[in-house]
Design an enzyme around this catalytic site. Sequence first.
Site, mmCIF file in Angstrom:
data_model
loop_
_atom_site.group_PDB
_atom_site.id
_atom_site.type_symbol
_atom_site.label_atom_id
_atom_site.label_comp_id
_atom_site.label_asym_id
_atom_site.label_seq_id
_atom_site.Cartn_x
_atom_site.Cartn_y
_atom_site.Cartn_z
ATOM 1 N N TYR A 234 0.834 -1.204 0.000
ATOM 2 C CA TYR A 234 0.000 0.000 0.000
ATOM 3 C C TYR A 234 0.868 1.252 0.000
ATOM 4 O O TYR A 234 0.562 2.228 -0.699
ATOM 5 C CB TYR A 234 -0.906 -0.015 1.232
ATOM 6 C CG TYR A 234 -1.824 1.181 1.337
ATOM 7 C CD1 TYR A 234 -2.945 1.297 0.536
ATOM 8 C CD2 TYR A 234 -1.563 2.184 2.268
ATOM 9 C CE1 TYR A 234 -3.789 2.396 0.639
ATOM 10 C CE2 TYR A 234 -2.400 3.284 2.382
ATOM 11 C CZ TYR A 234 -3.505 3.388 1.564
ATOM 12 O OH TYR A 234 -4.335 4.475 1.660
ATOM 13 N N TYR A 235 1.952 1.232 0.754
ATOM 14 C CA TYR A 235 2.899 2.343 0.806
ATOM 15 C C TYR A 235 3.440 2.672 -0.589
ATOM 16 O O TYR A 235 3.463 3.836 -1.002
ATOM 17 C CB TYR A 235 4.030 1.973 1.759
ATOM 18 C CG TYR A 235 5.232 2.882 1.746
ATOM 19 C CD1 TYR A 235 5.205 4.127 2.376
ATOM 20 C CD2 TYR A 235 6.419 2.471 1.130
ATOM 21 C CE1 TYR A 235 6.324 4.944 2.391
ATOM 22 C CE2 TYR A 235 7.540 3.280 1.148
ATOM 23 C CZ TYR A 235 7.498 4.509 1.770
ATOM 24 O OH TYR A 235 8.604 5.319 1.776
#
Length: 324
Positions: A234-235
């Site tokens: 997600y980062y």
Amino acid sequence: MKKKKNIFFKTLEEMADFTGHFRGRVLRESGRSGFMRRDVAHAARFGCPGERPAYGHLGTFLRLASGGSFMRNVGGDRDVGGLRQAHPGRGSLQSPQRAETSGAFKMDVFIIGITGNIGGLLAQKLVSKGDTVHGLVRRDEQRADLAARGVNAVVGDLATMSVEELAAAFGNVDAIVFSAGSNGGKMEVTKAIDGDGVTKAIEAARRAGINRFALVSVLPESWRERYLGDEVEYYFAVKKKADIALSRSDLDWLILRPSLLVDDPGTGTVSLGPAEFHDQIARADVAETLAELLHEPRIGQQILELNTGSTPIRDAVKANIRRR
């Protein structure tokens, strides 16, 4: 009022040195006065085919004068291109001093992420160059600590500040550096800082009339051979969206994508370019590269990747100046 005089430039390089010294403040003032900031930005980097030259109602202009010299109309010692100098301090227009190399002029820089590793190292390097450095911190004790090191800090929380509050915190600086990040932590923190924080800072920069914006991002292929988990994946996705948002803005942006960050001593040499292999690089070398990039006005609206290498940092930065 002193009689206005013309300063002539025989070469593009001379004009670049002169305009580089003023670019941040002139763009900021022109943005408030109705100029088209993209036009001014392109003119400050020699102009681009298809872009209109930056002529404006304040009397600031760059044009090709007779005999092939570049000319800028400059007022007396307290008036530059029709923009009144209030006082020789922060946010004022200084008398021009030609910069023979990058880094020869002083800047006011605001760092989001100044308490982080790269942000802290960058602040040290900029202060050592004679620049004025500002930053955003969450606690009063952090502000006091930075003040002891010659850094001006504003207390605030990026995640909860409004765009208007952040623009007010920026003040009248020449450039913004966004080096904050969750480093792949909780998704809600990543969204608030690496995602929403960047878009908020972009809009705040526009409202404050600050054109130069540097973002520390990440190499997309970092650790792709490993299973990273949902939070890290997600980062990477959020960092990519932030890169896209900045690259589509009308700011004079710069995106720096370093490879794996380590705390080893800096070597002073790197490999820097539009595409680089992923290995590792010392945070100190990332900070030094950022400092050099900020002081090179001919580099803008570029994505550069950074890895360990054998080229001295200043030479690596110069090698990425776009030839027009």
